[in-house]
Design an enzyme around this catalytic site. Structure first.
Site, short mmCIF file in Angstrom:
data_model
loop_
_atom_site.label_atom_id
_atom_site.label_comp_id
_atom_site.label_asym_id
_atom_site.label_seq_id
_atom_site.Cartn_x
_atom_site.Cartn_y
_atom_site.Cartn_z
N ARG A 84 0.82 -1.23 0.00
CA ARG A 84 0.00 0.00 0.00
C ARG A 84 0.85 1.28 0.00
O ARG A 84 1.82 1.35 0.75
CB ARG A 84 -0.91 -0.01 1.23
CG ARG A 84 -1.95 -1.12 1.17
CD ARG A 84 -2.88 -1.16 2.37
NE ARG A 84 -3.99 -2.06 2.08
CZ ARG A 84 -3.95 -3.38 2.23
NH1 ARG A 84 -2.86 -3.97 2.70
NH2 ARG A 84 -4.99 -4.13 1.90
N HIS A 184 2.10 -12.76 -5.71
CA HIS A 184 1.06 -12.90 -4.69
C HIS A 184 0.65 -14.38 -4.60
O HIS A 184 -0.52 -14.74 -4.74
CB HIS A 184 -0.13 -12.03 -5.06
CG HIS A 184 -0.92 -11.55 -3.89
ND1 HIS A 184 -1.68 -12.40 -3.13
CD2 HIS A 184 -1.04 -10.33 -3.34
CE1 HIS A 184 -2.26 -11.71 -2.17
NE2 HIS A 184 -1.89 -10.45 -2.27
N ASP A 252 -2.59 -10.51 8.05
CA ASP A 252 -2.42 -9.73 6.82
C ASP A 252 -1.34 -8.73 7.21
O ASP A 252 -1.64 -7.58 7.51
CB ASP A 252 -3.73 -9.06 6.42
CG ASP A 252 -3.57 -8.28 5.12
OD1 ASP A 252 -2.48 -8.35 4.52
OD2 ASP A 252 -4.52 -7.59 4.73
N GLU A 318 4.30 -13.14 0.19
CA GLU A 318 4.68 -12.16 -0.83
C GLU A 318 6.03 -11.56 -0.46
O GLU A 318 6.12 -10.70 0.42
CB GLU A 318 3.60 -11.06 -0.91
CG GLU A 318 2.18 -11.61 -1.07
CD GLU A 318 1.12 -10.64 -0.56
OE1 GLU A 318 1.17 -9.45 -0.87
OE2 GLU A 318 0.22 -11.09 0.18
C1 GLA Z 1 -2.18 -8.31 0.28
C2 GLA Z 1 -2.72 -7.31 1.23
C3 GLA Z 1 -4.07 -7.75 1.71
C4 GLA Z 1 -4.99 -8.03 0.56
C5 GLA Z 1 -4.33 -8.99 -0.38
C6 GLA Z 1 -5.12 -9.19 -1.62
O1 GLA Z 1 -1.90 -9.50 0.91
O2 GLA Z 1 -1.86 -7.11 2.32
O3 GLA Z 1 -4.62 -6.75 2.53
O4 GLA Z 1 -5.28 -6.83 -0.10
O5 GLA Z 1 -3.08 -8.50 -0.76
O6 GLA Z 1 -6.42 -9.50 -1.36
#
Ligand code: GLA
Length: 352
Positions: A84, A184, A252, A318
């Site tokens: 982000r 991803h 997450d 990731e």
């Molecule tokens: C990453 C982000 C999550 C989500 C996934 C896709 O892992 O950190 O918040 O957005 O991508 O769904």
């Protein structure tokens, strides 16, 4: 007569937005197959032979259209920047570039026209006597809103010791820009519908603190004495259980890889029931762990598990540089200067 030990093929996958999507495959001497589709340079299959047939260790979809119909980036190539960027504002060289946004005011995973949305030019290219899959795309600033144009090649190499080597090569064609790609990849190594019985080990003493939009604050938090402590091999199911009181109900999160693990094994996922594992090698300082907490049946139609969509169906690991790194001076360098070429590599080594 071919002396290749890796076999390569390509085949029509489907039609998407009036374009042919092609699937490319590599198979090694142990009958391990890796395949990728040209939409998003997506990792479609990492399959191993089993007593009863084959198992795909990564989540995928049967049709190209499924991939972009939900927010989950299932095993897709991500760029220019994974993670982000606050308010879609990219600080670079003393300026601020307003990017396109795709999660409220945030730019996530390269924005709405990132690598995963592009149809890449793919081909099988022989290198050092073995075939590789090579995807090429010129990501234009006029297309994704980032400064400058970026010429990108993603290379898949499969070895006979069951390692998939993913290499990203990028050249900034005309302006300084940023480059922090990732894959991803959602793994489910076992024969169950979820990863709750998997174990995870991560070489990370710290993870990132977030605000309520999952944006990094710049602070690092110690993993010690928290559910984030994966320094020793740890049950993912138990750790997820310890996260049930949080709004996310799982992980997450972004782990800061220890300096001495970078360019080495950063993390290992294993399924004790089947004795399968994948270890990840990365040349960068971050690892996002997303345990698919919000997967639902409505969104999902996974071919691996016959169309179920449930939380914890896979775990996305990731490997990337810490996100929004031009905002925080201790997050590492993702800048690529005009005319410069940068190379990054993520390796997945599978044992079974
Ligand atoms: C990453 C982000 C999550 C989500 C996934 C896709 O892992 O950190 O918040 O957005 O991508 O769904």
């Amino acid at each position: 007569m071919s002396t290749n030990s890796i076999k390569a093929s390509s085949t029509f996958f489907d039609r998407f937005n009036n374009q042919d999507i092609v699937k490319f495959s590599l198979t090694n001497q142990n009958n391990v197959t890796v395949s990728a589709i040209s939409l998003g340079a997506t990792l479609y299959e990492f399959s191993i032979p089993t007593n009863t047939g084959r198992t795909n260790l990564v989540l995928n979809y049967p049709n190209s259209g499924d991939y972009l119909a939900n927010p989950f980036y299932v095993s897709m190539g991500i760029g220019r920047t994974g993670g982000r960027i606050k308010d879609g504002q990219l600080p670079l060289n003393g300026q601020t570039y307003q990017l396109q946004t795709n999660e409220g005011t945030t730019t996530l995973h390269g924005g709405p026209n990132g690598f995963n949305t592009q149809v890449w030019d793919g081909e099988i290219v022989e290198e050092d006597g073995e075939p590789t899959i090579q995807f090429h795309h010129t990501q234009l600033g006029s297309e994704d809103g980032f400064p400058g144009d970026l010429d990108v090649t993603i290379i898949y190499r499969l070895t006979n010791d069951n390692t998939l080597k993913l290499t990203f090569e990028a050249t900034a064609l005309n302006q300084d820009t940023v480059f922090n790609p990732t894959y991803h990849t959602y793994f489910n190594l076992g024969d169950n519908d979820t990863i709750l019985k998997h174990n995870l080990q991560i070489n990370a003493e710290q993870h990132l603190e977030f605000d309520d939009k999952k944006l990094p604050t710049g602070n690092f938090l110690a993993v010690e004495n928290t559910p984030f402590d994966f320094r020793q091999t740890t049950s993912l199911g138990n750790a997820i259980q310890d996260m049930q009181s949080t709004s996310e109900k799982g992980f997450d999160d972004i782990f800061k890889i220890n300096d001495d693990a970078i360019s080495n094994t950063i993390a290992t996922l294993q399924d004790p029931e089947t004795n399968r594992s994948v270890s990840i090698n990365s040349d960068r300082n971050g690892l996002v762990v997303f345990t698919a907490n919000s997967f639902t049946k409505e969104d999902m139609n996974f071919s691996r598990t016959n169309g179920i969509g449930i939380p914890y169906e896979g775990v996305a690991l990731e490997a990337q540089n810490l996100p929004d790194a031009t905002r925080f001076n201790n997050f590492g360098n993702i800048i690529i200067k005009a005319g410069e070429t940068k190379v990054h590599e993520i390796d997945y080594h599978v044992e079974f």
